[in-house]
Design a protein around this motif. Structure first.
Motif, PDB file in Angstrom:
ATOM      1  N   ASP A 207      58.023   5.139  10.037  1.00 44.65           N
ATOM      2  CA  ASP A 207      57.154   5.464   8.913  1.00 44.65           C
ATOM      3  C   ASP A 207      57.838   6.536   8.058  1.00 44.65           C
ATOM      4  OD1 ASP A 207      55.194   6.438   7.176  1.00 44.65           O
ATOM      5  OD2 ASP A 207      53.570   6.099   8.610  1.00 44.65           O
ATOM      6  N   GLN A 208      58.479   6.104   6.986  1.00 47.60           N
ATOM      7  CA  GLN A 208      59.291   7.003   6.181  1.00 47.60           C
ATOM      8  C   GLN A 208      58.470   8.132   5.548  1.00 47.60           C
ATOM      9  OE1 GLN A 208      62.686   6.938   6.052  1.00 47.60           O
ATOM     10  NE2 GLN A 208      62.384   5.384   7.650  1.00 47.60           N
ATOM     11  N   ASP A 209      57.251   7.825   5.127  1.00 51.28           N
ATOM     12  CA  ASP A 209      56.419   8.864   4.506  1.00 51.28           C
ATOM     13  C   ASP A 209      56.060   9.954   5.496  1.00 51.28           C
ATOM     14  OD1 ASP A 209      56.402   7.590   2.051  1.00 51.28           O
ATOM     15  OD2 ASP A 209      54.627   6.388   2.530  1.00 51.28           O
ATOM     16  N   LEU A 210      55.770   9.536   6.739  1.00 55.00           N
ATOM     17  CA  LEU A 210      55.380  10.508   7.762  1.00 55.00           C
ATOM     18  C   LEU A 210      56.555  11.384   8.180  1.00 55.00           C
ATOM     19  CD1 LEU A 210      53.265  11.605   9.762  1.00 55.00           C
ATOM     20  CD2 LEU A 210      54.003   9.840  11.360  1.00 55.00           C
ATOM     21  N   VAL A 221      58.811  16.773  10.775  1.00 57.37           N
ATOM     22  CA  VAL A 221      57.990  15.915  11.633  1.00 57.37           C
ATOM     23  C   VAL A 221      58.880  14.960  12.409  1.00 57.37           C
ATOM     24  CG1 VAL A 221      56.189  14.153  11.655  1.00 57.37           C
ATOM     25  CG2 VAL A 221      55.981  16.109  10.128  1.00 57.37           C
ATOM     26  N   GLU A 222      59.925  14.506  11.754  1.00 59.26           N
ATOM     27  CA  GLU A 222      60.860  13.583  12.428  1.00 59.26           C
ATOM     28  C   GLU A 222      61.437  14.225  13.676  1.00 59.26           C
ATOM     29  OE1 GLU A 222      64.893  10.947  11.459  1.00 59.26           O
ATOM     30  OE2 GLU A 222      64.175  12.441  10.016  1.00 59.26           O
ATOM     31  N   ASP A 223      61.801  15.529  13.579  1.00 56.99           N
ATOM     32  CA  ASP A 223      62.382  16.222  14.738  1.00 56.99           C
ATOM     33  C   ASP A 223      61.364  16.373  15.867  1.00 56.99           C
ATOM     34  OD1 ASP A 223      64.788  16.467  13.443  1.00 56.99           O
ATOM     35  OD2 ASP A 223      64.372  18.498  12.690  1.00 56.99           O
ATOM     36  N   ILE A 224      60.108  16.652  15.487  1.00 53.21           N
ATOM     37  CA  ILE A 224      59.060  16.801  16.507  1.00 53.21           C
ATOM     38  C   ILE A 224      58.869  15.495  17.271  1.00 53.21           C
ATOM     39  CG2 ILE A 224      56.588  17.208  16.866  1.00 53.21           C
ATOM     40  CD1 ILE A 224      56.634  19.089  14.472  1.00 53.21           C
ATOM     41  N   ILE A 225      58.792  14.392  16.515  1.00 53.05           N
ATOM     42  CA  ILE A 225      58.604  13.081  17.155  1.00 53.05           C
ATOM     43  C   ILE A 225      59.800  12.736  18.026  1.00 53.05           C
ATOM     44  CG2 ILE A 225      58.329  10.604  16.733  1.00 53.05           C
ATOM     45  CD1 ILE A 225      56.872  11.347  14.124  1.00 53.05           C
ATOM     46  N   GLN A 226      61.013  12.949  17.476  1.00 47.55           N
ATOM     47  CA  GLN A 226      62.223  12.601  18.228  1.00 47.55           C
ATOM     48  C   GLN A 226      62.348  13.437  19.496  1.00 47.55           C
ATOM     49  OE1 GLN A 226      64.499  10.025  17.473  1.00 47.55           O
ATOM     50  NE2 GLN A 226      64.933  10.520  19.605  1.00 47.55           N
ATOM     51  N   SER A 227      61.958  14.706  19.392  1.00 43.76           N
ATOM     52  CA  SER A 227      62.025  15.578  20.577  1.00 43.76           C
ATOM     53  C   SER A 227      61.081  15.093  21.673  1.00 43.76           C
ATOM     54  CB  SER A 227      61.666  17.013  20.188  1.00 43.76           C
ATOM     55  OG  SER A 227      62.611  17.543  19.306  1.00 43.76           O
ATOM     56  N   SER A 228      59.909  14.608  21.270  1.00 43.89           N
ATOM     57  CA  SER A 228      58.956  14.081  22.255  1.00 43.89           C
ATOM     58  C   SER A 228      59.502  12.829  22.925  1.00 43.89           C
ATOM     59  CB  SER A 228      57.624  13.773  21.568  1.00 43.89           C
ATOM     60  OG  SER A 228      57.045  14.944  21.057  1.00 43.89           O
ATOM     61  N   ILE A 229      60.147  11.973  22.148  1.00 44.49           N
ATOM     62  CA  ILE A 229      60.771  10.774  22.726  1.00 44.49           C
ATOM     63  C   ILE A 229      61.847  11.189  23.719  1.00 44.49           C
ATOM     64  CG2 ILE A 229      62.211   8.755  22.215  1.00 44.49           C
ATOM     65  CD1 ILE A 229      60.751   8.555  19.523  1.00 44.49           C
ATOM     66  N   THR A 230      62.658  12.180  23.319  1.00 38.77           N
ATOM     67  CA  THR A 230      63.721  12.661  24.208  1.00 38.77           C
ATOM     68  C   THR A 230      63.146  13.192  25.509  1.00 38.77           C
ATOM     69  OG1 THR A 230      65.080  13.268  22.300  1.00 38.77           O
ATOM     70  CG2 THR A 230      65.651  14.283  24.402  1.00 38.77           C
ATOM     71  N   SER A 231      62.002  13.910  25.389  1.00 33.27           N
ATOM     72  CA  SER A 231      61.364  14.446  26.586  1.00 33.27           C
ATOM     73  C   SER A 231      60.953  13.323  27.538  1.00 33.27           C
ATOM     74  CB  SER A 231      60.149  15.279  26.184  1.00 33.27           C
ATOM     75  OG  SER A 231      59.508  15.808  27.311  1.00 33.27           O
ATOM     76  N   LEU A 232      60.391  12.247  26.984  1.00 33.24           N
ATOM     77  CA  LEU A 232      60.006  11.101  27.805  1.00 33.24           C
ATOM     78  C   LEU A 232      61.233  10.444  28.429  1.00 33.24           C
ATOM     79  CD1 LEU A 232      57.198   9.456  25.639  1.00 33.24           C
ATOM     80  CD2 LEU A 232      56.916  10.451  27.889  1.00 33.24           C
ATOM     81  N   ASN A 233      62.287  10.322  27.639  1.00 35.06           N
ATOM     82  CA  ASN A 233      63.521   9.734  28.174  1.00 35.06           C
ATOM     83  C   ASN A 233      64.066  10.556  29.339  1.00 35.06           C
ATOM     84  OD1 ASN A 233      63.488   7.624  26.381  1.00 35.06           O
ATOM     85  ND2 ASN A 233      64.949   8.531  24.953  1.00 35.06           N
ATOM     86  N   ASN A 234      63.984  11.884  29.182  1.00 35.09           N
ATOM     87  CA  ASN A 234      64.477  12.763  30.246  1.00 35.09           C
ATOM     88  C   ASN A 234      63.651  12.614  31.520  1.00 35.09           C
ATOM     89  OD1 ASN A 234      66.486  13.789  28.636  1.00 35.09           O
ATOM     90  ND2 ASN A 234      65.268  15.527  27.931  1.00 35.09           N
ATOM     91  N   CYS A 235      62.325  12.419  31.338  1.00 32.07           N
ATOM     92  CA  CYS A 235      61.465  12.188  32.502  1.00 32.07           C
ATOM     93  C   CYS A 235      61.891  10.921  33.234  1.00 32.07           C
ATOM     94  CB  CYS A 235      60.006  12.058  32.058  1.00 32.07           C
ATOM     95  SG  CYS A 235      59.264  13.610  31.546  1.00 32.07           S
ATOM     96  N   ALA A 236      62.105   9.868  32.471  1.00 31.17           N
ATOM     97  CA  ALA A 236      62.519   8.604  33.082  1.00 31.17           C
ATOM     98  C   ALA A 236      63.869   8.750  33.761  1.00 31.17           C
ATOM     99  CB  ALA A 236      62.568   7.507  32.028  1.00 31.17           C
ATOM    100  N   ASP A 237      64.773   9.486  33.093  1.00 28.72           N
ATOM    101  CA  ASP A 237      66.107   9.701  33.655  1.00 28.72           C
ATOM    102  C   ASP A 237      66.012  10.456  34.977  1.00 28.72           C
ATOM    103  OD1 ASP A 237      68.841   9.602  33.745  1.00 28.72           O
ATOM    104  OD2 ASP A 237      69.129  11.415  32.535  1.00 28.72           O
ATOM    105  N   PHE A 238      65.144  11.476  35.001  1.00 32.30           N
ATOM    106  CA  PHE A 238      64.976  12.266  36.223  1.00 32.30           C
ATOM    107  C   PHE A 238      64.385  11.420  37.340  1.00 32.30           C
ATOM    108  CE2 PHE A 238      62.091  14.878  38.817  1.00 32.30           C
ATOM    109  CZ  PHE A 238      63.024  15.716  39.416  1.00 32.30           C
ATOM    110  N   TRP A 239      63.330  10.633  36.999  1.00 31.20           N
ATOM    111  CA  TRP A 239      62.693   9.792  38.010  1.00 31.20           C
ATOM    112  C   TRP A 239      63.657   8.758  38.585  1.00 31.20           C
ATOM    113  CZ3 TRP A 239      57.749   9.072  34.577  1.00 31.20           C
ATOM    114  CH2 TRP A 239      56.930  10.188  34.738  1.00 31.20           C
TER     115      TRP A 239
END
Length: 487
Positions: A207-210, A221-239
């Protein structure tokens, strides 16, 4: 003549709205949120932007868990007055309980800037910041849907207070994908219930406007969203690197740790109490009872350290469970829990809980026809009541009990006190009810002229409110009283 008719219509409309609003506020204080909601909505049908009715309805929506509707009403208020503190607080609270912690924080800050002495904004900032930190540190707390008005994300808008920086996110390249996550099926299995959140975030990035939005503190906002995705990826990586453990085992571990932190317990309690209250107000007494008893068992297992407000919660739960039993027709169980509520409230010196328990016990005794018992507890409640609408209700109900017991003098006494409070509040509904009580008391005392006078006043109030049911009953009582007058 036409102008006079128009003024009369305006006056009738105004009185009707005031009556509906007072009825809504009273039902809200009694915890009858469904009835309060109906009254506020009826008033808003007549005057769509009535400020106090919008506030009242939004509060009702909050109590029954309809946060989107609460948000909508709050936004109507803010559109009319961008600096209205109560609207800002309601919007912040709605966003918070919808899981929009960062956006809620903006409005808590905005409200605090306008009214720095209001404790609610300060507490809101604390809980929102804590929720943001917990959401990052513990993926089970992530709630990532975005709803409501996001215009405040635009650059340099109205000088809002900054969104707190999300802490403890692992900084990685935006599009870095660990080797273990190359297989989407593996990712889905590892993330489990959080996988849809990841997909939702990835969709938001498109969503380019967001994503072009920038907060006052300079965060994109893009950085906030991307950081949250990274956090989830790190959880999966750890698990994926953990010792092999079945999904069932991990769920069990998660369940055991569910309320390990104070913030987890607070959020759990708030959500549970809202659910219990919501079930009762929606008419599902069985559901409310079940959830209330389950929560009580959990709270009983917590120490004072785990839950510093344990006694207050236990008081509230006894009250809820008592009301559920009352709605189910089990008066004995209802009384048992209301008396436990009262006993604990007095022991711990909780005035509000004491007053609530006394009111509930009185109502329960009236239901069983034990009017003397009801009077005993309601008269004990009088010193605790400082709010006018509650006072006129309480005095009226005590007067009715005395009338039922054949004590018209005392009934008249309380009727006069009730009508005086109602007149001070300009509340037509309770003036009507108190006038009927006075008419009945005077009729029983043989004071027929006085009785006719009170019934005539009640009749005129019923006409103003266009209450056809009341009109019929009062007219019948008035005719009876007139028959005793000398011809």
């Amino acid at each position: 003549m036409a102008k006079k008719t128009e003024n009369t219509k305006d006056e009738i409309l105004k009185n009707r709205v005031l009556t509906l609003r007072a009825e809504g506020e009273w039902n809200f204080r009694k915890g009858n949120y469904k009835h309060a909601l109906s009254s506020f909505s009826a008033a808003l049908d007549l005057t769509p932007k009535e400020k106090k009715c919008l506030v009242g309805r939004a509060k009702c929506f909050m109590r029954i868990g309809q946060f989107i509707n609460a948000l909508t009403d709050a936004e109507v208020l803010i559109k009319e007055d961008a600096s209205f503190p109560e609207a800002l607080y309601l919007k912040a609270e709605a966003l918070y309980y919808m899981g929009e912690f960062e956006f809620a924080l903006v409005f808590y800050h905005r409200g605090q800037k306008i009214r720095p002495h209001i404790e609610g904004f300060k507490l809101g900032i604390q809980k929102a910041e804590e929720a943001i930190t917990n959401s990052v540190g513990n993926s089970s707390s992530l709630k990532l849907e975005i709803r409501g008005d996001l215009s405040f994300l635009k650059e340099e808008e109205e000088g809002e207070q900054p969104i707190a920086v999300i802490q403890n996110l692992t900084k990685k390249e935006k599009h870095h994908t660990p080797e273990t996550l190359k297989n989407e099926k593996t990712t889905k299995q590892l993330l489990g219930e959080f996988y849809p959140h990841k997909k939702f975030l990835e969709k938001l990035l498109k969503d380019q406007d967001l994503v072009k939005g920038v907060t006052k503190s300079g965060e994109r906002v893009e950085d906030i969203i991307q950081s949250s995705i990274t956090s989830l990826n790190n959880c999966a990586d750890f698990w994926s690197q953990e010792m092999p453990v079945s999904l069932k085992d991990r769920k069990q571990q998660s369940k055991q740790q569910k309320y390990s932190s104070p913030s987890d317990r607070v959020h759990f309690l708030l959500r549970s109490l809202d659910e219990i209250d919501g079930e009762l107000t929606s008419g599902n007494a069985k559901g409310s009872l079940k959830k209330g008893e389950e929560l009580m068992r959990i709270i009983q297992g917590w120490s004072k350290k785990d839950c510093p407000v344990k006694e207050e919660i236990m008081c509230f739960l006894h009250g809820c469970i008592g009301n559920a039993f009352f709605d189910l027709g089990d008066v004995d169980q209802a009384l048992q829990h209301h008396h436990k509520d009262l006993e604990l409230a007095k022991q711990c010196k909780f005035p509000k809980a004491t007053a609530r328990a006394l009111a509930n016990i009185g109502c329960t005794y009236v239901e069983t026809g034990q009017f003397a018992k009801a009077i005993e507890f309601w008269e004990e409640k009088i010193p605790f009541v400082h709010e006018g609408l509650e006072k006129t209700w309480l005095l009226h109900e005590i007067g009715c009990c005395y009338l039922e017991l054949g004590h018209p003098e005392k009934a008249r006494d309380f009727g006069l006190r009730s009508v005086a409070v109602a007149e001070e509040l300009s509340d037509n509904k309770w003036q009507l009810r108190a006038s009927v009580l006075l008419g009945q008391s005077e009729l029983n005392l043989g004071n027929f002229e006085s009785s006719v006078s009170h019934f005539e006043k009640a009749l005129s109030l019923a006409k103003v409110q266009n209450d056809s049911t009341a009109l019929s009953a009062i007219q019948e009582a008035l005719d009876e009283a007139k028959q005793h007058l000398p011809h």
